[in-house]
Design a protein around this motif. Structure first.
Motif, PDB file in Angstrom:
ATOM      1  N   LEU A  72      -7.726  12.985  -3.226  1.00 19.73           N
ATOM      2  CA  LEU A  72      -8.871  12.069  -3.188  1.00 19.73           C
ATOM      3  C   LEU A  72      -8.524  10.750  -3.877  1.00 19.73           C
ATOM      4  CD1 LEU A  72     -11.871  12.020  -2.193  1.00 19.73           C
ATOM      5  CD2 LEU A  72     -12.499  12.437  -4.570  1.00 19.73           C
ATOM      6  N   ARG A  73      -7.530  10.791  -4.754  1.00 18.82           N
ATOM      7  CA  ARG A  73      -7.176   9.570  -5.492  1.00 18.82           C
ATOM      8  C   ARG A  73      -6.439   8.581  -4.597  1.00 18.82           C
ATOM      9  NH1 ARG A  73      -3.841  10.980 -10.405  1.00 18.82           N
ATOM     10  NH2 ARG A  73      -5.803  11.945 -11.033  1.00 18.82           N
ATOM     11  N   CYS A  74      -5.233   8.903  -4.209  1.00 19.62           N
ATOM     12  CA  CYS A  74      -4.429   7.976  -3.396  1.00 19.62           C
ATOM     13  C   CYS A  74      -3.813   8.629  -2.170  1.00 19.62           C
ATOM     14  CB  CYS A  74      -3.336   7.337  -4.243  1.00 19.62           C
ATOM     15  SG  CYS A  74      -3.936   6.148  -5.476  1.00 19.62           S
ATOM     16  N   TYR A  75      -4.027   9.934  -1.990  1.00 22.22           N
ATOM     17  CA  TYR A  75      -3.574  10.658  -0.803  1.00 22.22           C
ATOM     18  C   TYR A  75      -2.046  10.589  -0.637  1.00 22.22           C
ATOM     19  CZ  TYR A  75      -4.768  12.879   3.717  1.00 22.22           C
ATOM     20  OH  TYR A  75      -4.920  13.743   4.772  1.00 22.22           O
ATOM     21  N   THR A  76      -1.322  10.791  -1.736  1.00 29.70           N
ATOM     22  CA  THR A  76       0.137  10.678  -1.687  1.00 29.70           C
ATOM     23  C   THR A  76       0.835  11.912  -2.246  1.00 29.70           C
ATOM     24  OG1 THR A  76       0.098   9.513  -3.817  1.00 29.70           O
ATOM     25  CG2 THR A  76       0.136   8.147  -1.815  1.00 29.70           C
ATOM     26  N   SER A  77       0.164  13.067  -2.250  1.00 28.76           N
ATOM     27  CA  SER A  77       0.759  14.266  -2.852  1.00 28.76           C
ATOM     28  C   SER A  77       2.032  14.702  -2.133  1.00 28.76           C
ATOM     29  CB  SER A  77      -0.250  15.412  -2.854  1.00 28.76           C
ATOM     30  OG  SER A  77      -0.574  15.809  -1.531  1.00 28.76           O
ATOM     31  N   ALA A 121     -17.962  15.693   5.031  1.00 28.50           N
ATOM     32  CA  ALA A 121     -17.662  14.261   4.894  1.00 28.50           C
ATOM     33  C   ALA A 121     -16.151  14.059   4.903  1.00 28.50           C
ATOM     34  CB  ALA A 121     -18.269  13.716   3.617  1.00 28.50           C
ATOM     35  N   GLN A 122     -15.707  13.006   5.570  1.00 25.71           N
ATOM     36  CA  GLN A 122     -14.284  12.722   5.708  1.00 25.71           C
ATOM     37  C   GLN A 122     -13.933  11.450   4.938  1.00 25.71           C
ATOM     38  OE1 GLN A 122     -13.559  12.465   9.929  1.00 25.71           O
ATOM     39  NE2 GLN A 122     -13.959  14.636  10.280  1.00 25.71           N
ATOM     40  N   PHE A 123     -12.941  11.561   4.061  1.00 27.46           N
ATOM     41  CA  PHE A 123     -12.528  10.434   3.231  1.00 27.46           C
ATOM     42  C   PHE A 123     -11.212   9.869   3.757  1.00 27.46           C
ATOM     43  CE2 PHE A 123     -15.429  12.830   0.714  1.00 27.46           C
ATOM     44  CZ  PHE A 123     -16.017  11.953  -0.182  1.00 27.46           C
ATOM     45  N   TYR A 124     -11.246   8.584   4.114  1.00 34.02           N
ATOM     46  CA  TYR A 124     -10.052   7.860   4.557  1.00 34.02           C
ATOM     47  C   TYR A 124      -9.672   6.910   3.420  1.00 34.02           C
ATOM     48  CZ  TYR A 124     -11.175   9.911   9.020  1.00 34.02           C
ATOM     49  OH  TYR A 124     -11.445  10.832  10.016  1.00 34.02           O
ATOM     50  N   ILE A 125      -8.489   7.103   2.862  1.00 29.59           N
ATOM     51  CA  ILE A 125      -8.141   6.554   1.544  1.00 29.59           C
ATOM     52  C   ILE A 125      -6.780   5.870   1.584  1.00 29.59           C
ATOM     53  CG2 ILE A 125      -7.622   7.187  -0.859  1.00 29.59           C
ATOM     54  CD1 ILE A 125      -9.358   9.767  -0.213  1.00 29.59           C
ATOM     55  N   SER A 126      -6.646   4.786   0.844  1.00 30.60           N
ATOM     56  CA  SER A 126      -5.348   4.180   0.543  1.00 30.60           C
ATOM     57  C   SER A 126      -5.419   3.513  -0.815  1.00 30.60           C
ATOM     58  CB  SER A 126      -4.951   3.130   1.585  1.00 30.60           C
ATOM     59  OG  SER A 126      -4.530   3.711   2.789  1.00 30.60           O
ATOM     60  N   CYS A 127      -4.250   3.413  -1.476  1.00 27.64           N
ATOM     61  CA  CYS A 127      -4.127   2.692  -2.744  1.00 27.64           C
ATOM     62  C   CYS A 127      -3.048   1.621  -2.622  1.00 27.64           C
ATOM     63  CB  CYS A 127      -3.748   3.635  -3.882  1.00 27.64           C
ATOM     64  SG  CYS A 127      -5.066   4.719  -4.449  1.00 27.64           S
ATOM     65  N   GLY A 128      -3.414   0.396  -2.990  1.00 30.52           N
ATOM     66  CA  GLY A 128      -2.457  -0.693  -3.055  1.00 30.52           C
ATOM     67  C   GLY A 128      -2.115  -1.013  -4.502  1.00 30.52           C
ATOM     68  N   GLN A 129      -1.096  -1.830  -4.662  1.00 32.16           N
ATOM     69  CA  GLN A 129      -0.636  -2.244  -5.995  1.00 32.16           C
ATOM     70  C   GLN A 129      -0.732  -3.757  -6.116  1.00 32.16           C
ATOM     71  OE1 GLN A 129       2.741   1.327  -6.071  1.00 32.16           O
ATOM     72  NE2 GLN A 129       3.346  -0.763  -6.646  1.00 32.16           N
ATOM     73  N   ILE A 130      -1.497  -4.228  -7.111  1.00 35.41           N
ATOM     74  CA  ILE A 130      -1.666  -5.663  -7.300  1.00 35.41           C
ATOM     75  C   ILE A 130      -1.429  -6.044  -8.759  1.00 35.41           C
ATOM     76  CG2 ILE A 130      -3.283  -5.886  -5.367  1.00 35.41           C
ATOM     77  CD1 ILE A 130      -5.579  -6.009  -7.392  1.00 35.41           C
ATOM     78  N   ASN A 131      -1.031  -7.288  -8.935  1.00 34.37           N
ATOM     79  CA  ASN A 131      -0.917  -7.882 -10.270  1.00 34.37           C
ATOM     80  C   ASN A 131      -1.919  -9.030 -10.338  1.00 34.37           C
ATOM     81  OD1 ASN A 131       0.317  -8.424 -12.898  1.00 34.37           O
ATOM     82  ND2 ASN A 131       1.124 -10.279 -11.927  1.00 34.37           N
ATOM     83  N   VAL A 132      -2.954  -8.848 -11.141  1.00 33.98           N
ATOM     84  CA  VAL A 132      -4.022  -9.842 -11.229  1.00 33.98           C
ATOM     85  C   VAL A 132      -3.611 -10.941 -12.198  1.00 33.98           C
ATOM     86  CG1 VAL A 132      -6.422 -10.239 -11.912  1.00 33.98           C
ATOM     87  CG2 VAL A 132      -5.799  -8.175 -10.633  1.00 33.98           C
ATOM     88  N   THR A 133      -3.684 -12.177 -11.723  1.00 34.20           N
ATOM     89  CA  THR A 133      -3.330 -13.338 -12.534  1.00 34.20           C
ATOM     90  C   THR A 133      -4.567 -14.183 -12.810  1.00 34.20           C
ATOM     91  OG1 THR A 133      -2.837 -14.688 -10.577  1.00 34.20           O
ATOM     92  CG2 THR A 133      -1.023 -13.388 -11.502  1.00 34.20           C
ATOM     93  N   GLY A 134      -4.521 -14.954 -13.885  1.00 33.99           N
ATOM     94  CA  GLY A 134      -5.617 -15.863 -14.207  1.00 33.99           C
ATOM     95  C   GLY A 134      -6.918 -15.160 -14.507  1.00 33.99           C
ATOM     96  N   VAL A 167       0.858  -1.185   0.000  1.00 35.97           N
ATOM     97  CA  VAL A 167       0.000   0.000   0.000  1.00 35.97           C
ATOM     98  C   VAL A 167       0.895   1.236   0.000  1.00 35.97           C
ATOM     99  CG1 VAL A 167      -1.752   1.304   1.270  1.00 35.97           C
ATOM    100  CG2 VAL A 167      -1.847  -1.196   1.222  1.00 35.97           C
ATOM    101  N   ARG A 168       0.585   2.193  -0.854  1.00 33.82           N
ATOM    102  CA  ARG A 168       1.359   3.425  -0.916  1.00 33.82           C
ATOM    103  C   ARG A 168       1.165   4.241   0.365  1.00 33.82           C
ATOM    104  NH1 ARG A 168       0.427   5.417  -7.240  1.00 33.82           N
ATOM    105  NH2 ARG A 168       1.413   3.563  -8.186  1.00 33.82           N
ATOM    106  N   ARG A 169       2.271   4.636   0.964  1.00 31.30           N
ATOM    107  CA  ARG A 169       2.208   5.388   2.219  1.00 31.30           C
ATOM    108  C   ARG A 169       1.507   6.727   1.986  1.00 31.30           C
ATOM    109  NH1 ARG A 169       5.434   5.077   6.943  1.00 31.30           N
ATOM    110  NH2 ARG A 169       6.864   3.682   5.828  1.00 31.30           N
ATOM    111  N   THR A 170       0.436   6.970   2.733  1.00 35.81           N
ATOM    112  CA  THR A 170      -0.379   8.168   2.546  1.00 35.81           C
ATOM    113  C   THR A 170       0.179   9.350   3.329  1.00 35.81           C
ATOM    114  OG1 THR A 170      -1.818   7.325   4.296  1.00 35.81           O
ATOM    115  CG2 THR A 170      -2.514   6.941   2.022  1.00 35.81           C
TER     116      THR A 170
END
Length: 231
Positions: free
Chosen positions: A57-62, A173-186, A37-40
Motif C-alpha cells: 500500500l505504501r509504494c507497491y515495490t515489494s 476497493a482497488q488502490f493504484y499507487i506509485s511513489c516518486g522521488q523529489i528534492n524540494v528547493t526554496g 518514479v519507482r517501478r511498481t
C-alpha cells in the motif's frame, strides 16, 4: 468455444481498464516512465493493491525493490503524476508526501513510520443521493501544488487512485499507487501534518473505501485519509 471468447474478451477489457502512474510531471513536462518514479510490482500487469494492511500500500515495490532518480522541485510550484493510460475506473485520488530523515538519501529510504501527510485530494461529488460523480475518473493524470511552506529536503511523493466500482464488499476497493522521488528547493518553515503511517492509515472499513456507489446512490462522500496540509 463462444463462451471462451467471451471470457477472454472480458479479461482483456478488465486488464485494459487498469493503469499505473509511471511519470512525474515537473515544469510542465513528463519526466519519462519510471525515471523519477519507482517501478511498481504491477508495471506489466497493472493489477491494483486491495489489501490495506499490505506493505505494498505504501509504494507497491515489494517485488521490484525499485528506486529512482531524484528530481528537483521548487516549493510553491506545480507538479503532477501522469498515468500510462486514462484513469478509467470511478474513484478518488490522494497525494501524500514523506520527508526522508536528515542525512538519509531518499533513494535508499523506504518511507516507514508516521511520516506521511496529504497535500492534495480529488474526492467524489454528491448531491444528496441524486447522483455521485468522480472528478478523478477519465483523467490522464493529476496536477497539484507543492506547498510553499514545505521545508526543503528530499521527499517521497505518493499518488493513490482508489477505484470504487466494486467497493461494496471489504477488500473490493482497488488502490493504484506509485511513489516518486523529489528534492524540494526554496522551501519554508511549515510543520506538515497530521502524520500517518502507510500501511496503517486505512482499516478498509472507512465509509469512503467500503462503499456501494451504485445503489442506493450515496447521499454524501467522506474522502479517506487525513486532512490536507496546504502549507
Amino acid at each position: 468455444m463462444l463462451a471462451s471468447v467471451f471470457v477472454l474478451a472480458a479479461l482483456a477489457a478488465q486488464a485494459a481498464a487498469h493503469y499505473t502512474f509511471p511519470n512525474l510531471v515537473v515544469g510542465g513536462t513528463k519526466t519519462g516512465d519510471w525515471v523519477n518514479v519507482r517501478r511498481t510490482n504491477n508495471y506489466n500487469t497493472q493489477s491494483p493493491v486491495t489489501d490495506v494492511t499490505s506493505i505494498d500500500l505504501r509504494c507497491y515495490t515489494s517485488e521490484t525493490g525499485a528506486t529512482a532518480q531524484t528530481i528537483n522541485v521548487a516549493a510553491g510550484s506545480q507538479m503532477g503524476f501522469w498515468a500510462d493510460q486514462q484513469v478509467y475506473h470511478p474513484g478518488v485520488l490522494n497525494i501524500y508526501l514523506a520527508k526522508a530523515p536528515s542525512g538519509v538519501d531518499v533513494a535508499s529510504w523506504d518511507g516507514s513510520g508516521n511520516v506521511w501527510f496529504k497535500i492534495y485530494e480529488m474526492p467524489a461529488v454528491t448531491n444528496g443521493g441524486q447522483s455521485i460523480t468522480f472528478p478523478a475518473q477519465n483523467i490522464d493524470g493529476a496536477t497539484f501544488t507543492v506547498p510553499k511552506n514545505l521545508p526543503s529536503g528530499q521527499y517521497l511523493v505518493r499518488v493513490e487512485h482508489i477505484a470504487l466500482h466494486v467497493a461494496q464488499t471489504y477488500g473490493g476497493a482497488q488502490f493504484y499507487i506509485s511513489c516518486g522521488q523529489i528534492n524540494v528547493t526554496g522551501g519554508g518553515s511549515g510543520t506538515p501534518g497530521p502524520l500517518v503511517a502507510i500501511p496503517g492509515v486505512y482499516t478498509g472499513n472507512e465509509p469512503g473505501i467500503l462503499i456501494n456507489i451504485n445503489y442506493p446512490i450515496p447521499t454524501n462522500y467522506t474522502q479517506p485519509g487525513p486532512a490536507v496540509w496546504s502549507g
